[in-house]
Scaffold this motif. Structure first.
Motif, PDB file in Angstrom:
ATOM      1  N   LEU A  62      42.319 -65.047  31.763  1.00 38.43           N
ATOM      2  CA  LEU A  62      41.618 -65.705  32.793  1.00 38.43           C
ATOM      3  C   LEU A  62      40.232 -65.741  32.733  1.00 38.43           C
ATOM      4  N   ARG A  63      39.345 -66.497  32.667  1.00 38.85           N
ATOM      5  CA  ARG A  63      37.851 -66.175  32.614  1.00 38.85           C
ATOM      6  C   ARG A  63      37.352 -65.369  31.607  1.00 38.85           C
ATOM      7  N   SER A  64      37.975 -65.101  30.462  1.00 35.08           N
ATOM      8  CA  SER A  64      37.767 -64.222  29.381  1.00 35.08           C
ATOM      9  C   SER A  64      37.670 -65.203  28.048  1.00 35.08           C
ATOM     10  N   HIS A  65      37.157 -64.592  27.148  1.00 32.44           N
ATOM     11  CA  HIS A  65      37.225 -65.533  25.823  1.00 32.44           C
ATOM     12  C   HIS A  65      38.421 -64.956  24.790  1.00 32.44           C
ATOM     13  N   LEU A  66      39.414 -64.504  25.145  1.00 33.95           N
ATOM     14  CA  LEU A  66      40.525 -63.823  24.668  1.00 33.95           C
ATOM     15  C   LEU A  66      41.189 -64.682  23.724  1.00 33.95           C
ATOM     16  N   GLY A  67      41.426 -66.033  24.548  1.00 32.08           N
ATOM     17  CA  GLY A  67      42.022 -66.987  23.651  1.00 32.08           C
ATOM     18  C   GLY A  67      41.209 -67.495  22.479  1.00 32.08           C
ATOM     19  N   ARG A  68      39.995 -67.652  22.705  1.00 28.24           N
ATOM     20  CA  ARG A  68      39.039 -68.128  21.581  1.00 28.24           C
ATOM     21  C   ARG A  68      38.923 -66.927  20.488  1.00 28.24           C
ATOM     22  N   LEU A  69      39.037 -65.719  20.786  1.00 27.53           N
ATOM     23  CA  LEU A  69      39.043 -64.651  19.961  1.00 27.53           C
ATOM     24  C   LEU A  69      40.218 -64.662  19.163  1.00 27.53           C
ATOM     25  N   LEU A  70      41.604 -64.763  19.637  1.00 27.97           N
ATOM     26  CA  LEU A  70      42.481 -64.857  18.953  1.00 27.97           C
ATOM     27  C   LEU A  70      42.464 -66.134  17.966  1.00 27.97           C
ATOM     28  N   ARG A  71      42.015 -67.144  18.225  1.00 27.42           N
ATOM     29  CA  ARG A  71      42.255 -68.254  17.376  1.00 27.42           C
ATOM     30  C   ARG A  71      41.241 -68.225  16.311  1.00 27.42           C
ATOM     31  N   SER A  72      40.092 -67.694  16.730  1.00 26.95           N
ATOM     32  CA  SER A  72      39.140 -67.378  15.525  1.00 26.95           C
ATOM     33  C   SER A  72      39.564 -66.440  14.412  1.00 26.95           C
ATOM     34  N   GLU A  73      40.542 -65.519  14.730  1.00 27.35           N
ATOM     35  CA  GLU A  73      41.028 -64.694  13.810  1.00 27.35           C
ATOM     36  C   GLU A  73      42.694 -65.077  13.235  1.00 27.35           C
ATOM     37  N   GLY A  74      42.820 -66.253  13.499  1.00 24.55           N
ATOM     38  CA  GLY A  74      44.020 -66.963  13.083  1.00 24.55           C
ATOM     39  C   GLY A  74      45.531 -66.067  13.469  1.00 24.55           C
ATOM     40  N   ARG A  75      45.358 -65.668  14.835  1.00 23.61           N
ATOM     41  CA  ARG A  75      46.353 -64.726  15.444  1.00 23.61           C
ATOM     42  C   ARG A  75      47.162 -65.575  16.363  1.00 23.61           C
ATOM     43  N   ASP A  76      48.504 -65.412  16.143  1.00 18.98           N
ATOM     44  CA  ASP A  76      49.285 -66.205  17.120  1.00 18.98           C
ATOM     45  C   ASP A  76      50.332 -65.225  17.890  1.00 18.98           C
ATOM     46  N   GLN A  77      50.281 -63.916  17.521  1.00 24.05           N
ATOM     47  CA  GLN A  77      51.043 -63.183  18.043  1.00 24.05           C
ATOM     48  C   GLN A  77      50.311 -61.939  18.777  1.00 24.05           C
ATOM     49  N   LEU A  78      50.758 -61.586  19.996  1.00 22.79           N
ATOM     50  CA  LEU A  78      49.868 -60.649  20.786  1.00 22.79           C
ATOM     51  C   LEU A  78      50.830 -59.618  21.175  1.00 22.79           C
TER      52      LEU A  78
END
Length: 218
Positions: free
Chosen positions: A130-146
């Protein structure tokens, strides 16, 4: 309200982990590691040198080391100092000023200080998305597991894992690399997390990461 006093309690073992509702398998090429809230202010609330904080720190260190060796994105989420009440919203009414105004309180604990190439995200809510760019970071790295570890299990860890699931990112919650205000709340968080993610031990996750890498290299 602020942080309550936290008593020592034993870290849960693998024999008592809730059964997952999914059959996801960790993949080093798909996953990232999130270390949530491991700041002096929050970690310092635990009794030093006792369970669960000893295992908490040791296990996150082990996860971080292997993540680095495997080339996984490593992300730290942390509250910043001196947040205005308006920025914290209702959080200010429940948890006062968070880490306060002292830089040392907001700093990541010494064994986990972020290294060059790792990511440090500022968050103003328990949920690291929430209110961070964590989602964008994961997408830019091609990551769909956390992989999610840190504090507190029934707040930031659980809410972040739930939001990952809602965004089609498979969460892996490391049961003995999170800690909480009490054993009861720790256990409750793991039961809830298992409904929309994989709850695993540090040892099992490290083993699976290494086994998967070995299969890819043969």
């Amino acid at each position: 309200m602020g942080l309550p006093a936290i008593d020592s309690y034993p870290m849960p073992g693998s024999s008592v982990l809730p059964r997952p509702h999914v059959s996801w398998r960790i993949d080093p090429a798909r996953c990232a590691l999130l270390v949530h809230g491991m700041q002096n202010h929050f970690v310092g609330a635990f009794p030093a040198g006792r369970s669960p904080v000893v295992e908490l720190v040791d296990n996150i260190v082990a996860l971080r080391e292997l993540a680095g060796a495997l080339g996984l994105p490593v992300v730290f989420s942390a509250e910043s100092t001196g947040q205005r009440p308006g920025r914290r919203g209702l959080m200010a009414e429940v948890w006062d000023s968070g880490t306060g105004h002292e830089p040392d309180a907001a700093a990541i604990i010494e064994p986990l200080v972020p290294r060059p190439g790792e990511h440090l995200l500022s968050n103003v809510r328990h949920n690291a998305f929430l209110r961070s760019h964590l989602g964008r970071l994961l997408r830019s790295e091609g990551r769909d597991q956390l992989i999610v570890c840190g504090v507190y299990a029934h707040r930031g860890v659980l809410l972040t894992a739930a939001d990952a699931f809602m965004n089609d990112i498979q969460p892996f919650i490391v049961a003995d690399a999170v800690a909480d205000l009490s054993a009861e709340e720790h256990s409750m968080a793991l039961r809830w997390a298992a409904r929309s993610g994989v709850v695993c031990s540090t040892a099992a996750l490290l083993r699976d990461l290494l086994l998967h890498r070995g299969r890819r290299n043969t």
